[in-house]
Write a protein that holds these residues in place. Structure first.
Motif, PDB file in Angstrom:
ATOM      1  N   THR A 122       0.779  -1.237  -0.004  1.00 38.82           N
ATOM      2  CA  THR A 122      -0.166  -0.075   0.250  1.00 38.82           C
ATOM      3  C   THR A 122       0.854   1.063   0.132  1.00 38.82           C
ATOM      4  O   THR A 122       2.245   1.097   0.259  1.00 38.82           O
ATOM      5  N   LYS A 123       0.449   2.334  -0.215  1.00 38.64           N
ATOM      6  CA  LYS A 123       1.147   3.738  -0.208  1.00 38.64           C
ATOM      7  C   LYS A 123       1.495   3.924   1.336  1.00 38.64           C
ATOM      8  O   LYS A 123       1.111   3.399   2.271  1.00 38.64           O
ATOM      9  N   VAL A 124       2.833   4.324   1.329  1.00 41.99           N
ATOM     10  CA  VAL A 124       3.379   4.664   2.696  1.00 41.99           C
ATOM     11  C   VAL A 124       3.410   6.306   2.890  1.00 41.99           C
ATOM     12  O   VAL A 124       3.565   6.967   2.050  1.00 41.99           O
ATOM     13  N   ASN A 125       2.645   6.778   3.877  1.00 40.57           N
ATOM     14  CA  ASN A 125       2.443   8.036   4.281  1.00 40.57           C
ATOM     15  C   ASN A 125       3.466   8.598   5.186  1.00 40.57           C
ATOM     16  O   ASN A 125       3.398   8.084   6.606  1.00 40.57           O
ATOM     17  N   PRO A 126       4.237   9.341   4.591  1.00 40.01           N
ATOM     18  CA  PRO A 126       5.384   9.480   5.369  1.00 40.01           C
ATOM     19  C   PRO A 126       5.172  10.267   6.862  1.00 40.01           C
ATOM     20  O   PRO A 126       5.991  10.180   7.775  1.00 40.01           O
ATOM     21  N   LYS A 127       4.224  10.886   7.019  1.00 39.20           N
ATOM     22  CA  LYS A 127       3.870  11.605   8.120  1.00 39.20           C
ATOM     23  C   LYS A 127       3.517  10.964   9.473  1.00 39.20           C
ATOM     24  O   LYS A 127       3.811  11.078  10.487  1.00 39.20           O
ATOM     25  N   TYR A 128       3.519   9.480   9.239  1.00 39.35           N
ATOM     26  CA  TYR A 128       3.075   8.413  10.237  1.00 39.35           C
ATOM     27  C   TYR A 128       4.499   7.929  10.768  1.00 39.35           C
ATOM     28  O   TYR A 128       4.509   7.100  11.871  1.00 39.35           O
ATOM     29  N   TYR A 129       5.612   8.214  10.100  1.00 33.68           N
ATOM     30  CA  TYR A 129       6.964   7.411  10.340  1.00 33.68           C
ATOM     31  C   TYR A 129       8.138   8.432  10.907  1.00 33.68           C
ATOM     32  O   TYR A 129       9.146   8.198  10.298  1.00 33.68           O
ATOM     33  N   THR A 130       7.508   9.384  11.420  1.00 33.47           N
ATOM     34  CA  THR A 130       8.357  10.267  11.963  1.00 33.47           C
ATOM     35  C   THR A 130       9.465   9.942  13.104  1.00 33.47           C
ATOM     36  O   THR A 130      10.430  10.482  13.357  1.00 33.47           O
ATOM     37  N   ASN A 131       9.233   8.859  13.931  1.00 32.24           N
ATOM     38  CA  ASN A 131       9.875   8.312  15.188  1.00 32.24           C
ATOM     39  C   ASN A 131      10.591   7.217  14.774  1.00 32.24           C
ATOM     40  O   ASN A 131      11.054   6.312  15.576  1.00 32.24           O
ATOM     41  N   THR A 132      11.014   6.909  13.381  1.00 31.87           N
ATOM     42  CA  THR A 132      11.527   5.795  13.267  1.00 31.87           C
ATOM     43  C   THR A 132      12.641   6.025  11.593  1.00 31.87           C
ATOM     44  O   THR A 132      12.047   7.022  11.041  1.00 31.87           O
ATOM     45  N   ALA A 133      13.692   5.271  11.875  1.00 33.92           N
ATOM     46  CA  ALA A 133      14.645   5.478  10.605  1.00 33.92           C
ATOM     47  C   ALA A 133      14.240   4.717   9.383  1.00 33.92           C
ATOM     48  O   ALA A 133      14.727   5.072   8.411  1.00 33.92           O
ATOM     49  N   PHE A 134      13.414   3.777   9.685  1.00 35.61           N
ATOM     50  CA  PHE A 134      12.999   2.995   8.637  1.00 35.61           C
ATOM     51  C   PHE A 134      11.971   3.549   7.886  1.00 35.61           C
ATOM     52  O   PHE A 134      10.594   3.296   8.304  1.00 35.61           O
ATOM     53  N   PRO A 141      14.121   0.998  19.711  1.00 39.46           N
ATOM     54  CA  PRO A 141      13.147   2.062  19.610  1.00 39.46           C
ATOM     55  C   PRO A 141      12.631   2.350  18.185  1.00 39.46           C
ATOM     56  O   PRO A 141      11.339   2.515  18.030  1.00 39.46           O
ATOM     57  N   ASP A 142      13.447   2.376  17.261  1.00 41.28           N
ATOM     58  CA  ASP A 142      13.244   2.620  15.800  1.00 41.28           C
ATOM     59  C   ASP A 142      12.082   1.439  15.143  1.00 41.28           C
ATOM     60  O   ASP A 142      11.141   1.601  14.608  1.00 41.28           O
ATOM     61  N   TYR A 143      12.569   0.241  15.772  1.00 42.79           N
ATOM     62  CA  TYR A 143      11.592  -0.758  15.239  1.00 42.79           C
ATOM     63  C   TYR A 143      10.289  -0.950  15.927  1.00 42.79           C
ATOM     64  O   TYR A 143       9.228  -1.187  15.369  1.00 42.79           O
ATOM     65  N   LEU A 144      10.361  -0.864  17.343  1.00 48.87           N
ATOM     66  CA  LEU A 144       9.287  -0.760  18.049  1.00 48.87           C
ATOM     67  C   LEU A 144       8.159   0.379  17.667  1.00 48.87           C
ATOM     68  O   LEU A 144       6.924   0.119  17.546  1.00 48.87           O
ATOM     69  N   SER A 145       8.640   1.491  17.232  1.00 49.05           N
ATOM     70  CA  SER A 145       7.707   2.636  16.676  1.00 49.05           C
ATOM     71  C   SER A 145       7.344   2.208  15.300  1.00 49.05           C
ATOM     72  O   SER A 145       6.273   2.402  15.090  1.00 49.05           O
ATOM     73  N   TRP A 146       8.104   1.787  14.622  1.00 57.60           N
ATOM     74  CA  TRP A 146       7.767   1.298  13.164  1.00 57.60           C
ATOM     75  C   TRP A 146       6.604   0.387  13.206  1.00 57.60           C
ATOM     76  O   TRP A 146       5.510   0.605  12.495  1.00 57.60           O
ATOM     77  N   LEU A 147       6.848  -0.591  13.876  1.00 57.62           N
ATOM     78  CA  LEU A 147       5.463  -1.581  13.953  1.00 57.62           C
ATOM     79  C   LEU A 147       4.173  -1.061  14.289  1.00 57.62           C
ATOM     80  O   LEU A 147       2.996  -1.398  13.899  1.00 57.62           O
ATOM     81  N   GLN A 148       4.288   0.078  15.332  1.00 60.76           N
ATOM     82  CA  GLN A 148       2.926   0.853  15.605  1.00 60.76           C
ATOM     83  C   GLN A 148       2.800   1.637  14.592  1.00 60.76           C
ATOM     84  O   GLN A 148       1.482   1.939  14.245  1.00 60.76           O
ATOM     85  N   ASP A 149       3.564   2.419  13.847  1.00 58.50           N
ATOM     86  CA  ASP A 149       3.270   3.416  13.031  1.00 58.50           C
ATOM     87  C   ASP A 149       2.605   2.958  11.795  1.00 58.50           C
ATOM     88  O   ASP A 149       1.719   3.520  11.107  1.00 58.50           O
ATOM     89  N   ILE A 150       3.186   1.745  11.185  1.00 62.33           N
ATOM     90  CA  ILE A 150       2.427   1.083   9.910  1.00 62.33           C
ATOM     91  C   ILE A 150       1.322   0.653  10.394  1.00 62.33           C
ATOM     92  O   ILE A 150       0.213   0.987   9.393  1.00 62.33           O
ATOM     93  N   ALA A 151       0.629   0.257  11.763  1.00 64.39           N
ATOM     94  CA  ALA A 151      -0.381  -0.072  11.924  1.00 64.39           C
ATOM     95  C   ALA A 151      -1.427   1.110  11.833  1.00 64.39           C
ATOM     96  O   ALA A 151      -2.617   1.184  11.493  1.00 64.39           O
TER      97      ALA A 151
END
Ligand SMILES: [Zn+2]
Length: 493
Positions: A105-117, A181-191
């Motif tokens: 799906t599209k990735v909306n950058p605004k949700y991924y500000t707390n992760t390097a991935f 913390p970058d992965y833990l955040s990403w797991l939530q961010d994508i959801a």
């Protein structure tokens, strides 16, 4: 609902259904059964969204789609894996050259500000956005859509090295660390991205991995090299210290355990035998167990974080977990899957009960632990011990198991066990059913009769639904239709 009210409801349902002319009455229990199928984006591109949805609905009464929205793995995305026969639908070509994985799906950058991935859009299918394309068509047919993602990555993705686990050998792993913390955040961010950007019905996440103790022992059907066990990164070290666990002692213990396992694999028997030596190491280094618990509790914390994030956005979304097949083989891993403990942050559980490929997988597991900490025990005896402690009935011998698979009774027993563990909770149990999951040539293959039997077994065991697995692109229609036949038989087709 208290028990008395529930009983009244249940009685009312039976009466309504048995009255002449009352056949229009919809049994609420029936309405609530979830018939799910796992499907990857490539099937919709290859076969067309409408055709896939119609086929799923007509063949197997599917009412819920588990769309592989993100993964780098071929288990739930992509076409049939190379070396396996193509099924009787979809493109008749393998996608070895084009499969890459990532987000479909599209990735909306605004949700991924707390992760390097941040850069993980799958390139394989161009701009195809699976949720945008599928959800409106699914809704027209009364089908729900659940975003299904898994803990599978690859090396070389932009910035992914910042999230990677560290192996016992000191090398970076391809897997990512729940304590980073970058992965833990990403797991939530994508959801969060999916929950806010699309009209979805829920989220399912799965992690087919375990901690270092079971990994060094080779206690799974996947059994990587002991040196590849994880995680020994700075975040895990810091977390361990906060919990009073000495990470240096843990690492030292694992290096000793690795030496022992590598020697056992070469047939070297310690003076007191392998099982005694294993316990000697555990007693000398209790950090081995502490490290294993640390890994599992970190996985649980990741699940809780995902659950809380999604529920905070929309409490109506269902959130649940895929539980790895190793739960059916390795008693240590099973002990770590405490369903009652997981229930408060699990709307549903998909417990893998892949009956057919279970045969070769259990045999692989036995052959692996049978040459590490159980190397004193003849393998057939070791298999019988596992049947006993895991509470399976009569299943095949080690020699026959890969060519027979497990019986439908395994699915029945596993469903019953999980239901009992979940008693008193609101968590729904949706066993994962094997429809043509690849096995080695000559080993057991799914058949219509076998498929029908296991779907019936799941419902007889009290399941609130089933998830036909792993992906539509590897399923034969005759087996899908056999699942549909079983559903008709129990009044769900
Ligand atoms: Zn770590």
């Amino acid at each position: 609902m208290d028990r008395r009210v529930f009983l009244q409801h249940a009685a009312g349902t039976v009466v309504a259904a048995s009255l002449p002319g009352a056949s229009f009455a919809v049994d609420p229990a029936r309405q609530q059964k979830m018939i799910g199928i796992q499907v990857g984006a490539v099937s919709f591109v290859d076969e067309g969204v409408s055709k896939v949805l119609d086929e799923c609905q007509q063949s197997a009464a599917v009412n819920t789609l588990f769309v592989a929205t993100f993964t780098y793995g071929r288990g739930i995305a992509g076409r049939q894996v190379p070396g396996q026969p193509l099924p009787d639908h979809g493109s008749q070509r393998y996608d070895t050259d084009t499969f890459f994985g990532g987000s479909y799906t599209k990735v909306n950058p605004k949700y991924y500000t707390n992760t390097a991935f941040k850069d993980f859009r799958a390139p394989d299918l161009g701009n195809f956005d699976v949720l945008e394309q599928v959800i409106p068509e699914a809704k027209k047919r009364g089908m729900k859509t659940i975003c299904w993602y898994e803990d599978v990555f690859r090396r070389g993705l932009p910035n992914v090295e910042k999230l990677q686990e560290v192996e016992l050998s000191g090398k970076k792993a391809a897997t990512l660390c729940f304590n980073n913390p970058d992965y833990l955040s990403w797991l939530q961010d994508i959801a969060e991205d999916w929950s806010r950007s699309y009209d979805i019905d829920g989220i399912m996440w799965g992690s087919e991995r375990q901690g270092a103790l079971s990994n060094v022992l080779g206690a799974s059907h996947a059994h990587p090299q002991p040196s590849a066990a994880t995680c020994f990164c700075e975040f895990c070290y810091a977390k361990a210290r906060r919990q009073g666990v000495n990470p240096e002692r843990a690492k030292q213990g694992f290096l000793e355990l690795e030496k022992f396992v590598l020697a056992s694999r070469k047939g070297v028997r310690p003076v007191d035998g392998s099982y005694v030596e294993f316990w000697r190491l555990m007693l000398r280094y209790p950090e081995l167990l502490a490290w294993e618990s640390l890994w599992t509790s970190s996985l649980r914390e990741a699940q809780k974080a995902i659950y809380d994030r999604v529920k905070g956005i929309n409490p109506k979304l269902g959130v649940g977990w895929h539980i790895w097949h190793n739960n059916s083989f390795n008693p240590i891993y099973r002990a770590e899957q405490d369903l009652a403990e997981m229930a408060p942050y699990s709307d549903f559980l998909k417990i893998v009960m892949y009956q057919n490929c279970a045969g070769e997988r259990m045999a692989d597991y036995i052959n692996s632990v049978g040459t590490s900490y159980f190397s004193d025990v003849p393998k057939q005896e070791l298999l019988e011990f596992h049947y006993r402690v895991l509470d399976y009935g009569k299943e095949a011998s080690l020699k026959d198991l890969p060519v027979t698979g497990f019986s439908a009774d395994y699915v029945y027993r596993e469903t019953m066990r999980a239901k009992k563990a979940l008693e008193g909770s609101k968590t729904k149990l949706w066993p994962g059913i094997d429809i043509d999951i690849p096995t080695a040539g000559g080993n057991a293959k799914c058949t219509p009769d076998g498929t029908k039997a296991v779907v019936l077994a799941a419902f007889r065991g009290g399941a609130e639904g089933v998830i036909l697995s792993r992906k539509y692109s590897e399923m034969k229609l005759e087996n899908l239709r056999a699942a549909g036949g079983a559903l008709k038989e129990v009044g769900l087709g």
